[in-house]
Design a protein around this motif. Structure first.
Motif, mmCIF file in Angstrom:
data_model
loop_
_atom_site.group_PDB
_atom_site.id
_atom_site.type_symbol
_atom_site.label_atom_id
_atom_site.label_comp_id
_atom_site.label_asym_id
_atom_site.label_seq_id
_atom_site.Cartn_x
_atom_site.Cartn_y
_atom_site.Cartn_z
ATOM 1 N N ASP A 7 -74.735 -70.821 -24.350
ATOM 2 C CA ASP A 7 -74.445 -72.236 -24.550
ATOM 3 C C ASP A 7 -73.187 -72.608 -23.750
ATOM 4 O O ASP A 7 -72.420 -71.751 -23.321
ATOM 5 C CB ASP A 7 -74.240 -72.497 -26.048
ATOM 6 N N GLU A 8 -72.975 -73.904 -23.585
ATOM 7 C CA GLU A 8 -71.841 -74.396 -22.806
ATOM 8 C C GLU A 8 -70.501 -73.914 -23.338
ATOM 9 O O GLU A 8 -69.556 -73.749 -22.575
ATOM 10 C CB GLU A 8 -71.843 -75.928 -22.801
ATOM 11 N N ASN A 9 -70.398 -73.685 -24.627
ATOM 12 C CA ASN A 9 -69.134 -73.288 -25.230
ATOM 13 C C ASN A 9 -68.893 -71.778 -25.202
ATOM 14 O O ASN A 9 -67.887 -71.297 -25.703
ATOM 15 C CB ASN A 9 -69.047 -73.807 -26.676
ATOM 16 N N PHE A 10 -69.802 -71.036 -24.622
ATOM 17 C CA PHE A 10 -69.674 -69.578 -24.580
ATOM 18 C C PHE A 10 -68.748 -69.194 -23.428
ATOM 19 O O PHE A 10 -68.915 -69.679 -22.308
ATOM 20 C CB PHE A 10 -71.058 -68.939 -24.416
ATOM 21 N N ASP A 37 -78.623 -79.707 -27.710
ATOM 22 C CA ASP A 37 -78.928 -78.445 -28.392
ATOM 23 C C ASP A 37 -80.434 -78.244 -28.540
ATOM 24 O O ASP A 37 -80.925 -77.121 -28.405
ATOM 25 C CB ASP A 37 -78.249 -78.400 -29.756
ATOM 26 N N ILE A 40 -81.686 -76.966 -25.391
ATOM 27 C CA ILE A 40 -81.312 -75.557 -25.224
ATOM 28 C C ILE A 40 -82.337 -74.669 -25.927
ATOM 29 O O ILE A 40 -82.776 -73.658 -25.379
ATOM 30 C CB ILE A 40 -79.886 -75.300 -25.754
ATOM 31 N N ILE A 51 -80.260 -67.062 -27.732
ATOM 32 C CA ILE A 51 -79.180 -68.034 -27.553
ATOM 33 C C ILE A 51 -77.856 -67.453 -28.057
ATOM 34 O O ILE A 51 -77.794 -66.867 -29.135
ATOM 35 C CB ILE A 51 -79.482 -69.347 -28.303
ATOM 36 N N THR A 53 -74.004 -68.793 -28.928
ATOM 37 C CA THR A 53 -73.299 -70.059 -29.119
ATOM 38 C C THR A 53 -72.165 -69.949 -30.128
ATOM 39 O O THR A 53 -72.157 -69.037 -30.960
ATOM 40 C CB THR A 53 -74.273 -71.172 -29.566
ATOM 41 N N ASP A 55 -71.612 -73.044 -31.551
ATOM 42 C CA ASP A 55 -71.943 -74.374 -32.068
ATOM 43 C C ASP A 55 -72.728 -74.271 -33.376
ATOM 44 O O ASP A 55 -73.874 -73.824 -33.387
ATOM 45 C CB ASP A 55 -72.762 -75.116 -31.017
ATOM 46 N N ILE A 73 -80.881 -66.268 -32.287
ATOM 47 C CA ILE A 73 -79.622 -66.912 -31.913
ATOM 48 C C ILE A 73 -78.457 -66.107 -32.462
ATOM 49 O O ILE A 73 -78.522 -65.611 -33.588
ATOM 50 C CB ILE A 73 -79.597 -68.375 -32.423
ATOM 51 N N TYR A 75 -74.766 -66.757 -33.437
ATOM 52 C CA TYR A 75 -73.812 -67.826 -33.709
ATOM 53 C C TYR A 75 -72.464 -67.177 -34.032
ATOM 54 O O TYR A 75 -72.325 -66.464 -35.025
ATOM 55 C CB TYR A 75 -74.321 -68.693 -34.865
#
Length: 118
Positions: A7-10, A37, A40, A51, A53, A55, A73, A75
Motif C-alpha cells: 500500500d502507499e503507506n508501506f 483501498d 487496491i 496486501i 498496509t 491502513d 492482508i 495489517y
C-alpha cells in the motif's frame, strides 16, 4: 514465492529489503499512487498478491463491505519502528513459520501477531 502488494503507506525501505530478497513486490506509491483501498483489493486479487498496509480502513472493507483480498492482508499496527522493520517481520513470517495467509487478515503489532479468517 508469494507475491506482495505494498500500500502507499508501506515504507519504501521495506520494499527495497523485500526486493533484495527476491520477493515480487508491487508498490502502489511507485505506480498507482492515489487509488482507493477498494481498488487496491481488486488489483491484489487480479494479480494474486498479499496486501501489506498500515491502513486500518481495510478491516471495514473486508468485514462490513465484503471486499475480500483472496491472498490475504498484513495489517501493521506498529508505533515506533525502523523503516526496514516491516520487511524483516514479513520475511520471518513467510520464511520461518507455517502461517497460512490466504483468506486472512494478519494483524502485526509490536508484541504479537494474530490472524482472523474472513
Amino acid at each position: 514465492m508469494i507475491r506482495l502488494l505494498a500500500d502507499e503507506n508501506f515504507p519504501l525501505a521495506s520494499i527495497e529489503v523485500l526486493e533484495a530478497k527476491n520477493y515480487d513486490v508491487l508498490s502502489i506509491a511507485k505506480i498507482h499512487s492515489g487509488i482507493t483501498d477498494s481498488e487496491i483489493i481488486k488489483l491484489a486479487n487480479h494479480e494474486e498478491r498479499l496486501i501489506l498496509t498500515f491502513d486500518r480502513d481495510f478491516g471495514q472493507l473486508i468485514f462490513k463491505e465484503g471486499l475480500l483480498p483472496e491472498k490475504g492482508i498484513f495489517y501493521f499496527r506498529l508505533q515506533q519502528f525502523q523503516a526496514d522493520t516491516p520487511a524483516q517481520i514479513i520475511i520471518d513470517i513467510l520464511e520461518k513459520s507455517n502461517f497460512d495467509v490466504s483468506g486472512t487478515i494478519t494483524v502485526i503489532e509490536e508484541n504479537f501477531i494474530r490472524q482472523k479468517k474472513f
